[in-house]
Design a protein around this motif. Structure first.
Motif, PDB file in Angstrom:
ATOM      1  N   THR A  85       0.846  -1.188   0.000  1.00  0.00           N
ATOM      2  CA  THR A  85       0.000   0.000   0.000  1.00  0.00           C
ATOM      3  C   THR A  85       0.883   1.240   0.000  1.00  0.00           C
ATOM      4  O   THR A  85       2.046   1.200   0.448  1.00  0.00           O
ATOM      5  CB  THR A  85      -0.938   0.050   1.212  1.00  0.00           C
ATOM      6  N   LEU A  86       0.325   2.343  -0.476  1.00  0.00           N
ATOM      7  CA  LEU A  86       1.105   3.575  -0.576  1.00  0.00           C
ATOM      8  C   LEU A  86       1.438   4.135   0.802  1.00  0.00           C
ATOM      9  O   LEU A  86       2.575   4.547   1.059  1.00  0.00           O
ATOM     10  CB  LEU A  86       0.328   4.604  -1.397  1.00  0.00           C
ATOM     11  N   GLY A  87       0.467   4.134   1.712  1.00  0.00           N
ATOM     12  CA  GLY A  87       0.715   4.682   3.045  1.00  0.00           C
ATOM     13  C   GLY A  87       1.770   3.919   3.810  1.00  0.00           C
ATOM     14  O   GLY A  87       2.696   4.513   4.385  1.00  0.00           O
ATOM     15  N   ASP A  88       1.659   2.583   3.831  1.00  0.00           N
ATOM     16  CA  ASP A  88       2.663   1.774   4.520  1.00  0.00           C
ATOM     17  C   ASP A  88       4.045   1.998   3.913  1.00  0.00           C
ATOM     18  O   ASP A  88       5.052   2.058   4.633  1.00  0.00           O
ATOM     19  CB  ASP A  88       2.309   0.291   4.422  1.00  0.00           C
ATOM     20  N   SER A  89       4.099   2.111   2.609  1.00  0.00           N
ATOM     21  CA  SER A  89       5.379   2.288   1.931  1.00  0.00           C
ATOM     22  C   SER A  89       6.041   3.607   2.323  1.00  0.00           C
ATOM     23  O   SER A  89       7.258   3.662   2.542  1.00  0.00           O
ATOM     24  CB  SER A  89       5.192   2.229   0.416  1.00  0.00           C
ATOM     25  N   ILE A  90       5.250   4.675   2.425  1.00  0.00           N
ATOM     26  CA  ILE A  90       5.814   5.970   2.823  1.00  0.00           C
ATOM     27  C   ILE A  90       6.437   5.870   4.208  1.00  0.00           C
ATOM     28  O   ILE A  90       7.570   6.320   4.437  1.00  0.00           O
ATOM     29  CB  ILE A  90       4.731   7.054   2.775  1.00  0.00           C
ATOM     30  N   ILE A  91       5.719   5.267   5.148  1.00  0.00           N
ATOM     31  CA  ILE A  91       6.235   5.170   6.518  1.00  0.00           C
ATOM     32  C   ILE A  91       7.422   4.218   6.590  1.00  0.00           C
ATOM     33  O   ILE A  91       8.412   4.485   7.276  1.00  0.00           O
ATOM     34  CB  ILE A  91       5.130   4.717   7.484  1.00  0.00           C
ATOM     35  N   GLY A  92       7.331   3.098   5.891  1.00  0.00           N
ATOM     36  CA  GLY A  92       8.463   2.173   5.882  1.00  0.00           C
ATOM     37  C   GLY A  92       9.719   2.821   5.327  1.00  0.00           C
ATOM     38  O   GLY A  92      10.821   2.623   5.852  1.00  0.00           O
ATOM     39  N   LEU A  93       9.572   3.629   4.289  1.00  0.00           N
ATOM     40  CA  LEU A  93      10.736   4.322   3.734  1.00  0.00           C
ATOM     41  C   LEU A  93      11.245   5.407   4.674  1.00  0.00           C
ATOM     42  O   LEU A  93      12.448   5.692   4.705  1.00  0.00           O
ATOM     43  CB  LEU A  93      10.387   4.907   2.365  1.00  0.00           C
ATOM     44  N   THR A  94      10.369   5.996   5.466  1.00  0.00           N
ATOM     45  CA  THR A  94      10.834   6.942   6.485  1.00  0.00           C
ATOM     46  C   THR A  94      11.792   6.244   7.452  1.00  0.00           C
ATOM     47  O   THR A  94      12.821   6.813   7.855  1.00  0.00           O
ATOM     48  CB  THR A  94       9.635   7.540   7.248  1.00  0.00           C
ATOM     49  N   ALA A  95      11.481   5.001   7.816  1.00  0.00           N
ATOM     50  CA  ALA A  95      12.380   4.234   8.672  1.00  0.00           C
ATOM     51  C   ALA A  95      13.706   3.931   7.959  1.00  0.00           C
ATOM     52  O   ALA A  95      14.785   3.999   8.566  1.00  0.00           O
ATOM     53  CB  ALA A  95      11.707   2.937   9.110  1.00  0.00           C
ATOM     54  N   ILE A  96      13.629   3.628   6.674  1.00  0.00           N
ATOM     55  CA  ILE A  96      14.853   3.392   5.898  1.00  0.00           C
ATOM     56  C   ILE A  96      15.730   4.639   5.884  1.00  0.00           C
ATOM     57  O   ILE A  96      16.961   4.569   6.041  1.00  0.00           O
ATOM     58  CB  ILE A  96      14.497   2.967   4.464  1.00  0.00           C
ATOM     59  N   PHE A  97      15.114   5.800   5.730  1.00  0.00           N
ATOM     60  CA  PHE A  97      15.901   7.030   5.695  1.00  0.00           C
ATOM     61  C   PHE A  97      16.489   7.377   7.064  1.00  0.00           C
ATOM     62  O   PHE A  97      17.524   8.047   7.139  1.00  0.00           O
ATOM     63  CB  PHE A  97      15.075   8.177   5.128  1.00  0.00           C
ATOM     64  N   ALA A  98      15.856   6.921   8.131  1.00  0.00           N
ATOM     65  CA  ALA A  98      16.459   7.088   9.459  1.00  0.00           C
ATOM     66  C   ALA A  98      17.747   6.275   9.568  1.00  0.00           C
ATOM     67  O   ALA A  98      18.737   6.724  10.163  1.00  0.00           O
ATOM     68  CB  ALA A  98      15.465   6.668  10.543  1.00  0.00           C
ATOM     69  N   TYR A 119       0.840   1.971  -8.845  1.00  0.00           N
ATOM     70  CA  TYR A 119       0.998   3.289  -8.228  1.00  0.00           C
ATOM     71  C   TYR A 119       1.864   3.221  -6.973  1.00  0.00           C
ATOM     72  O   TYR A 119       2.497   4.212  -6.592  1.00  0.00           O
ATOM     73  CB  TYR A 119      -0.370   3.911  -7.920  1.00  0.00           C
ATOM     74  N   VAL A 120       1.929   2.052  -6.337  1.00  0.00           N
ATOM     75  CA  VAL A 120       2.819   1.877  -5.190  1.00  0.00           C
ATOM     76  C   VAL A 120       4.255   1.684  -5.678  1.00  0.00           C
ATOM     77  O   VAL A 120       5.191   2.311  -5.155  1.00  0.00           O
ATOM     78  CB  VAL A 120       2.369   0.684  -4.325  1.00  0.00           C
ATOM     79  N   GLN A 121       4.435   0.828  -6.669  1.00  0.00           N
ATOM     80  CA  GLN A 121       5.780   0.619  -7.211  1.00  0.00           C
ATOM     81  C   GLN A 121       6.387   1.916  -7.724  1.00  0.00           C
ATOM     82  O   GLN A 121       7.606   2.112  -7.660  1.00  0.00           O
ATOM     83  CB  GLN A 121       5.726  -0.420  -8.347  1.00  0.00           C
ATOM     84  N   ARG A 122       5.546   2.803  -8.207  1.00  0.00           N
ATOM     85  CA  ARG A 122       6.040   4.081  -8.736  1.00  0.00           C
ATOM     86  C   ARG A 122       6.737   4.898  -7.649  1.00  0.00           C
ATOM     87  O   ARG A 122       7.731   5.587  -7.915  1.00  0.00           O
ATOM     88  CB  ARG A 122       4.877   4.868  -9.340  1.00  0.00           C
ATOM     89  N   LEU A 123       6.229   4.821  -6.420  1.00  0.00           N
ATOM     90  CA  LEU A 123       6.880   5.529  -5.316  1.00  0.00           C
ATOM     91  C   LEU A 123       8.318   5.046  -5.147  1.00  0.00           C
ATOM     92  O   LEU A 123       9.234   5.865  -4.940  1.00  0.00           O
ATOM     93  CB  LEU A 123       6.106   5.320  -4.019  1.00  0.00           C
ATOM     94  N   TYR A 124       8.534   3.762  -5.258  1.00  0.00           N
ATOM     95  CA  TYR A 124       9.885   3.213  -5.096  1.00  0.00           C
ATOM     96  C   TYR A 124      10.789   3.604  -6.259  1.00  0.00           C
ATOM     97  O   TYR A 124      11.993   3.802  -6.069  1.00  0.00           O
ATOM     98  CB  TYR A 124       9.809   1.688  -4.941  1.00  0.00           C
ATOM     99  N   GLU A 125      10.231   3.728  -7.435  1.00  0.00           N
ATOM    100  CA  GLU A 125      11.020   4.214  -8.562  1.00  0.00           C
ATOM    101  C   GLU A 125      11.490   5.643  -8.313  1.00  0.00           C
ATOM    102  O   GLU A 125      12.654   5.979  -8.586  1.00  0.00           O
ATOM    103  CB  GLU A 125      10.205   4.148  -9.841  1.00  0.00           C
ATOM    104  N   LEU A 126      10.609   6.467  -7.779  1.00  0.00           N
ATOM    105  CA  LEU A 126      10.981   7.854  -7.492  1.00  0.00           C
ATOM    106  C   LEU A 126      12.032   7.929  -6.399  1.00  0.00           C
ATOM    107  O   LEU A 126      12.933   8.772  -6.441  1.00  0.00           O
ATOM    108  CB  LEU A 126       9.738   8.645  -7.076  1.00  0.00           C
ATOM    109  N   ALA A 127      11.916   7.043  -5.401  1.00  0.00           N
ATOM    110  CA  ALA A 127      12.805   7.105  -4.240  1.00  0.00           C
ATOM    111  C   ALA A 127      14.094   6.309  -4.412  1.00  0.00           C
ATOM    112  O   ALA A 127      15.048   6.511  -3.651  1.00  0.00           O
ATOM    113  CB  ALA A 127      12.063   6.591  -2.995  1.00  0.00           C
TER     114      ALA A 127
END
Length: 358
Positions: A85-98, A119-127
């Motif tokens: 999901t998009l929301g979980d992915s955003i928060i999980g990546l916040t932990a990765i950036f920590a 649309y979720v995979q696209r977030l990972y492409e951007l990041a």
């Protein structure tokens, strides 16, 4: 009756249902790391798979909590993160950036379910340029070097801790980080501001944004309440209301056709003067861009999603008996939802904080 995900292990692996609901990634009979989500979406046979966490060198907090020694490793493999999901992915990546902030020289490889929504995979492409390496599953377990740090956080929806902790705390814990060592200032998704988003038109007028659709009807704003809420936004801010989905109101425009890509969705949230939403993905994006937000929570406690968001006015829409459920479209539940929103809207002063003015 709840599924016992390990009930078939003595006989050589999971049965079909247990494999798909196992709280972790799977190891195929041929030694490949597999996401159960991919098996479920494709209908591929799941019998005979085993928990990845039983393989040597795999860290899995749901099996045994751990503290990861990132300083002692050159590379970390994060397996089956950060959900579909998009929301979980955003928060999980916040932990990765920590992690990235504290150990800038570490090489991070993130392995993803290949069948996750586009649309979720696209977030990972951007990041991806800021993360390290993003790869699709399956991959051979033997391709992950024996001495590298290997952390499995697959199928996290089925981990008991996921429903009990604020999401960012869950992901930090699952990655072996000390939650207490990460300040709140690093928990509001500020990394989103570094994403390469499309140019925003200089002549586009100011607006407030309305995002009424969540992942399930019981967490969405009822259609019968949407025009009333748009009217409240118009009266409060005096700006056009843009949003997603049809709403019958003279000051509202559906901008769905203008949002063909995840980057466009991020942009529309980023440039809003205020956001009203029941969609936690929109909420997490708004927090990253410091957009004032009114957010509605029905079957989940606001602190589990919005605790660290200083500019979020989190409202609990009381639904007794439905707390903790992930999804529902039952007529009785939706009738209770509409009644709860009706009671909330009866109080003119609850929807906004006093400082929520432009």
């Amino acid at each position: 009756m709840p599924v016992d995900p390990d009930k078939n292990l003595p006989d050589g692996g999971f049965d079909e249902l247990a494999a798909l609901s196992h709280p972790g990634s799977l190891l195929s009979p041929t030694g490949e790391i597999v996401a159960s989500y991919d098996l479920e979406v494709t209908g591929a046979p799941a019998a005979g798979f085993r928990p990845l966490s039983t393989a040597p060198g795999i860290l899995h907090a749901n099996t045994a909590a751990f503290t990861a020694d990132y300083a002692a490793h050159r590379k970390v493999h994060v397996v089956n993160g950060m959900g579909v999901t998009l929301g979980d992915s955003i928060i999980g990546l916040t932990a990765i950036f920590a992690i990235r902030k504290r150990y800038p020289s570490i090489d991070i490889a993130l392995y993803r379910p290949t069948r996750a929504p586009r649309y979720v995979q696209r977030l990972y492409e951007l990041a991806a340029p800021m993360i390290g390496t993003v790869r699709d599953l399956p991959v051979a377990l033997d391709s992950l070097a024996r001495d590298d740090l290997k952390i499995d956080i697959g199928n996290h929806l089925f981990w008991p801790a996921f429903a009990a902790r604020p999401m960012i705390d869950f992901f930090l814990w699952a990655l072996g980080m000390s939650v207490a060592d990460i300040p709140a200032t690093e928990k509001h998704n500020g990394w989103l501001t570094d994403l390469p988003l499309p140019p925003w038109p200089d002549d586009r007028a100011d607006y407030v944004l309305f995002c009424p659709n969540a992942s399930t009807p019981v967490r969405s704003i009822p259609e019968s309440m949407r025009a009333r809420l748009v009217e409240r936004l118009w009266k409060r801010f005096g700006l056009p209301v843009k949003g997603f989905g049809t709403v019958d109101h003279p000051h509202y425009d559906d901008v769905t056709p203008l949002v063909p890509d995840t980057a466009d969705f991020l942009n529309w949230v980023k440039h809003a003067r205020h956001l009203m939403t029941s969609d936690t993905a929109a909420l997490h994006i708004a927090a990253g861009f410091d957009v004032p937000t009114t957010a509605f929570f029905t079957t989940i406690a606001p602190d589990l999603r919005a605790r660290d968001y200083a500019r979020c006015h989190a409202l609990s829409v009381a639904l007794p008996g439905l707390q903790g459920i992930h999804a529902s479209a039952r007529a009785a539940d939706l009738a209770a939802l509409a009644h709860a929103y009706d009671a909330l809207l009866a109080d003119e002063n609850r929807l906004f904080r006093e400082d929520d003015r432009l």
